[in-house]
Design an enzyme around this catalytic site. Structure first.
Site, PDB file in Angstrom:
ATOM      1  N   HIS A   1       9.803   2.233  -0.290  1.00 56.79           N
ATOM      2  CA  HIS A   1       9.909   2.466   1.154  1.00 56.79           C
ATOM      3  C   HIS A   1       9.743   3.964   1.416  1.00 56.79           C
ATOM      4  CE1 HIS A   1      11.014   1.490   5.250  1.00 56.79           C
ATOM      5  NE2 HIS A   1      11.778   2.569   5.248  1.00 56.79           N
TER       6      HIS A   1
ATOM      7  N   GLY B   1      -4.495   0.737  -1.117  1.00 55.40           N
ATOM      8  CA  GLY B   1      -4.207   0.554  -2.533  1.00 55.40           C
ATOM      9  C   GLY B   1      -4.091   1.834  -3.336  1.00 55.40           C
TER      10      GLY B   1
END
Length: 189
Positions: free
Chosen positions: A106, A14
């Site tokens: 990405h 995270g």
């Protein structure tokens, strides 16, 4: 001005989630309403506790074979769904319910090194193995195919012959932290 609502999806530690939450913490036009994760023991849930953000775990069945996660999302009514290190393919039912409202980051310059199985260190190892001289990030819309949605933003970094996959990962993470919140902000402004 109406406050825009973001829901984040994450599968791991995270760090991008925390970076996004911190970026918007002093801004009144955007709020992070919840973080959803597909891993019960994901470190992102610890970050949610620390950051006072709702964190929700869901299993594969509730995501793929039922409308459970879809209904949660409808209840949260997000202006944008942000995949911040989320590894599962988004079901068509969610994509159809939130058209042009789901983005992904990405860790490569798409269309290179995209597709199923191309995430995290798999990408950085492939960049190294192919002697690339540059890599970077791609922020893109999510559609029903892995890493094929419209590209919104790319940022590049140099890859040196001496860089290890871990060095490449560090350079890519720095680009993620710098660019991802700004692109989200721009989309919502």
């Amino acid at each position: 001005m109406n406050t825009k609502r973001i829901v984040l999806f994450a599968s791991g530690s995270g760090s991008n989630v925390e970076n996004i939450v911190n970026y918007f913490s002093d801004k009144t036009h955007v709020t992070v309403t919840a973080v959803l994760t597909n891993k019960r023991d994901a470190k992102v849930l610890d970050r949610c506790n620390r950051l006072n953000i709702s964190g929700l775990f869901f299993n594969r069945h509730s995501f793929i074979n039922s409308d459970c996660v879809l209904n949660i999302l409808k209840g949260l009514d997000p202006d944008l769904i942000v995949l911040a290190g989320f590894l599962w393919k988004i079901p068509d039912s969610i994509i159809e319910a939130f058209p042009n409202k789901i983005i992904n980051i990405h860790p490569a310059l798409l269309p290179k090194y995209g597709g199923k199985g191309m995430y995290g260190m798999n990408v950085h190892q492939a960049v190294k193995d192919n002697n690339e001289t540059e890599t970077g990030i791609t922020i893109h819309m999510v559609n029903s195919n892995y890493d094929e949605g419209a590209i919104l933003h790319q940022a590049k970094t140099t890859v040196l012959p001496s860089d290890s996959p871990e060095d490449i990962a560090d350079k890519v993470h720095q680009l993620e932290y710098e660019h991802f919140p700004k692109v989200i902000d721009k989309l919502l402004s």
